[in-house]
Enzyme design. Structure first.
Site, PDB file in Angstrom:
ATOM      1  N   LYS A  95       4.091  -1.474  10.863  1.00 54.69           N
ATOM      2  CA  LYS A  95       4.097   0.042  10.715  1.00 54.69           C
ATOM      3  C   LYS A  95       4.215   0.647  12.007  1.00 54.69           C
ATOM      4  O   LYS A  95       4.738   1.723  11.935  1.00 54.69           O
ATOM      5  CB  LYS A  95       2.695   0.368  10.011  1.00 54.69           C
ATOM      6  CG  LYS A  95       2.637  -0.047   8.564  1.00 54.69           C
ATOM      7  CD  LYS A  95       1.560   0.702   7.784  1.00 54.69           C
ATOM      8  CE  LYS A  95       1.702   0.348   6.318  1.00 54.69           C
ATOM      9  NZ  LYS A  95       1.340  -0.792   5.927  1.00 54.69           N
ATOM     10  N   GLU A 117      -1.125  10.731   4.800  1.00 55.59           N
ATOM     11  CA  GLU A 117      -2.385  10.014   3.861  1.00 55.59           C
ATOM     12  C   GLU A 117      -2.467   8.713   4.238  1.00 55.59           C
ATOM     13  O   GLU A 117      -1.469   8.073   4.720  1.00 55.59           O
ATOM     14  CB  GLU A 117      -2.067  10.247   2.265  1.00 55.59           C
ATOM     15  CG  GLU A 117      -1.082   9.356   1.745  1.00 55.59           C
ATOM     16  CD  GLU A 117       0.444   9.360   2.237  1.00 55.59           C
ATOM     17  OE1 GLU A 117       0.542  10.386   2.768  1.00 55.59           O
ATOM     18  OE2 GLU A 117       1.204   8.180   2.125  1.00 55.59           O
ATOM     19  N   SER A 384       4.603  -9.666   7.810  1.00 51.54           N
ATOM     20  CA  SER A 384       4.633  -8.261   8.355  1.00 51.54           C
ATOM     21  C   SER A 384       3.202  -7.759   9.125  1.00 51.54           C
ATOM     22  O   SER A 384       3.477  -6.818   9.762  1.00 51.54           O
ATOM     23  CB  SER A 384       4.733  -7.361   6.829  1.00 51.54           C
ATOM     24  OG  SER A 384       3.839  -7.851   6.078  1.00 51.54           O
TER      25      SER A 384
HETATM   26  C1  LIG Z   1       1.500  -1.271   4.769  1.00 53.08           C
HETATM   27  C2  LIG Z   1       2.004  -2.919   4.812  1.00 53.08           C
HETATM   28  C3  LIG Z   1       2.849  -3.595   3.789  1.00 53.08           C
HETATM   29  C4  LIG Z   1       3.510  -2.839   2.529  1.00 53.08           C
HETATM   30  O1  LIG Z   1       4.213  -1.909   3.000  1.00 53.08           O
HETATM   31  P1  LIG Z   1       6.041  -1.994   2.951  1.00 53.08           P
HETATM   32  O2  LIG Z   1       6.382  -0.465   3.116  1.00 53.08           O
HETATM   33  O3  LIG Z   1       6.176  -2.507   1.704  1.00 53.08           O
HETATM   34  O4  LIG Z   1       6.277  -2.844   3.985  1.00 53.08           O
HETATM   35  C5  LIG Z   1       3.122  -4.948   4.190  1.00 53.08           C
HETATM   36  N1  LIG Z   1       2.463  -5.733   5.008  1.00 53.08           N
HETATM   37  C6  LIG Z   1       1.488  -4.902   5.833  1.00 53.08           C
HETATM   38  C7  LIG Z   1       0.885  -5.966   7.072  1.00 53.08           C
HETATM   39  C8  LIG Z   1       1.087  -3.728   5.637  1.00 53.08           C
HETATM   40  O5  LIG Z   1       0.212  -3.197   6.473  1.00 53.08           O
END
Ligand SMILES: *Cc1c(COP(=O)(O)O)cnc(C)c1O
Length: 400
Positions: A95, A117, A384
């Protein structure tokens, strides 16, 4: 499809095929167009690109490595699994990539406040971090139920200097936090900037957030070739709004031999109504100012969604994913809460990497896929984020 350059989307009206667009009142469209214009001005400018590249390297810690999970691959008994380690970024997830971009753009546009938000607080913390660095006031709207549940993130946002606005109406969770943040934007849309947290919302946000996340795909493509001498056979990522998936997919869109797979949260099961598998179970509709697949009732109201990973429970999905599904460039599947929790523990104990519950969905599917494939096939998974935020919850749930 062979001849289509998939990097040309969206069109000038913000459409990815029939999805996307700007379904907002006229005065807001004007504001969105200004954001788009300013973004286009800086996108290819040397100074903006230079500043972002500098921050990627010295602040976020990029490039994040691509790691060959040999032990996990061996356990699965098939294809090789590689992890793109976005969990190693500053603030622990992908993010920060788009939050930095959005904060810099807000500063460039001389906005006086960045608003957003947050549900579980991950977007809030990443944005508060970026705003502290860039030097612009940050205001995060959050439901009072979420504030209680996610208290460590609330504390972090406050330490970082953000104002956290408790939203004590309706569901007291994400949906009403969105409405509240939106009202704040509308009170002074010339001076305030609404930082959307994924590849969703009205144009230009799906394009902009995708561009800011594209660094993940660009790095991955180079790193993977350096490691193996070829491209991966599969690229797998979890899909909530779709930003981390769009980021890594972007590096491989025109390599049609590379199969792209998005993994949605199947929650308690696709037939239980307790899931957030928008691509799998949704129908064409609109939400939050854009067209996409939506989990909705007959009247077009969004249905309640659920996942053990709160970052994935959104009833809409990024318009570019909807197009990639329609033209069959990407495939969308799902993993259940149980598969996700099993992989949370398995990856922790097998590789010493605690994944975010969101990312764990992608790894769970990749492991299942790997077992069906020969050893010389390669699967690249976008990890992610890290699972520190989920550790207490999982330990409690599983009685560890
Ligand atoms: C917020 C988040 C997601 C989901 O958001 P996407 O926009 O679908 O990528 C996925 N993995 C993590 C670690 C997150 O914090």
């Amino acid at each position: 499809m062979n001849n289509v350059d998939l990097h040309q989307y969206p069109d000038s009206n913000g459409f990815f095929g029939e999805h996307g667009g700007q379904l907002v009142p006229d005065h807001l469209r004007k504001i969105m167009d200004e954001i788009c214009k300013s973004y286009m001005e800086i996108r290819d400018s040397k100074s903006f690109k230079g500043e972002l590249a500098y921050l990627h390297k010295y602040y976020v810690g990029r490039p994040s490595p691509v790691y060959h999970a040999k032990k996990l691959s061996k356990e699965c008994g098939g294809a090789q699994i590689y992890l793109k380690r976005e969990d190693l970024n500053h603030t622990g997830a992908h993010k920060i990539n788009h939050c930095l971009g959005e904060a810099l753009l807000a500063k460039y546009m001389k906005k006086t406040k960045v608003i957003a938000e947050t549900g579980a607080g991950q977007h809030g913390v990443a944005l508060a971090t970026a705003c502290a660095l860039v030097g612009i006031p940050c205001e995060i709207h959050m439901g009072t139920i979420d504030i209680k549940k996610e208290h460590p993130n609330v504390t972090k946002m406050r330490i970082l200097g953000a104002k956290v606005v408790p939203v004590d109406r309706g569901t007291k969770t994400l949906k009403d936090a969105v409405d509240s943040a939106f009202e704040e934007l509308l009170s002074n849309p010339e001076e305030y900037f609404y930082a959307i947290g994924s590849v969703v919302g009205p144009h230009p946000f799906p394009m902009m957030v995708r561009d800011f996340q594209a660094v993940v795909g660009k790095e991955s493509r180079e790193q993977f070739q350096e490691l193996t001498g070829k491209l991966p056979d599969y690229v797998v990522a979890c899909v909530g709004g779709g930003s981390n998936a769009m980021g890594i997919f972007s590096g491989f869109l025109n390599d049609i031999e590379v199969k792209l797979i998005g993994v949605e949260p199947a929650g308690l099961g696709l037939d239980t109504g307790k899931h957030a598998a928008t691509m799998t179970k949704g129908t064409k509709g609109q939400i939050h100012g854009f067209k996409c697949y939506v989990l909705q009732d007959e009247s077009g109201s969004p249905l309640p969604v659920y996942s053990v990973a709160s970052g994935l429970d959104y009833p809409g999905v990024g318009p570019q994913h909807c197009m990639l599904k329609d033209i069959e460039r990407a495939e969308y599947t799902s993993a259940t809460d149980k598969e996700c929790l099993d992989m949370f523990i398995r990856l922790s104990r097998c590789e010493g990497i605690i994944p975010a519950l969101e990312s764990s969905h992608a790894v769970a599917y990749a492991a299942k896929l790997a077992a069906t494939l020969p050893e010389d096939v390669n699967i690249l998974v976008n990890l992610s984020g890290r699972g520190d935020k989920d550790a207490d919850f999982v330990a409690d749930k599983l009685g560890i």
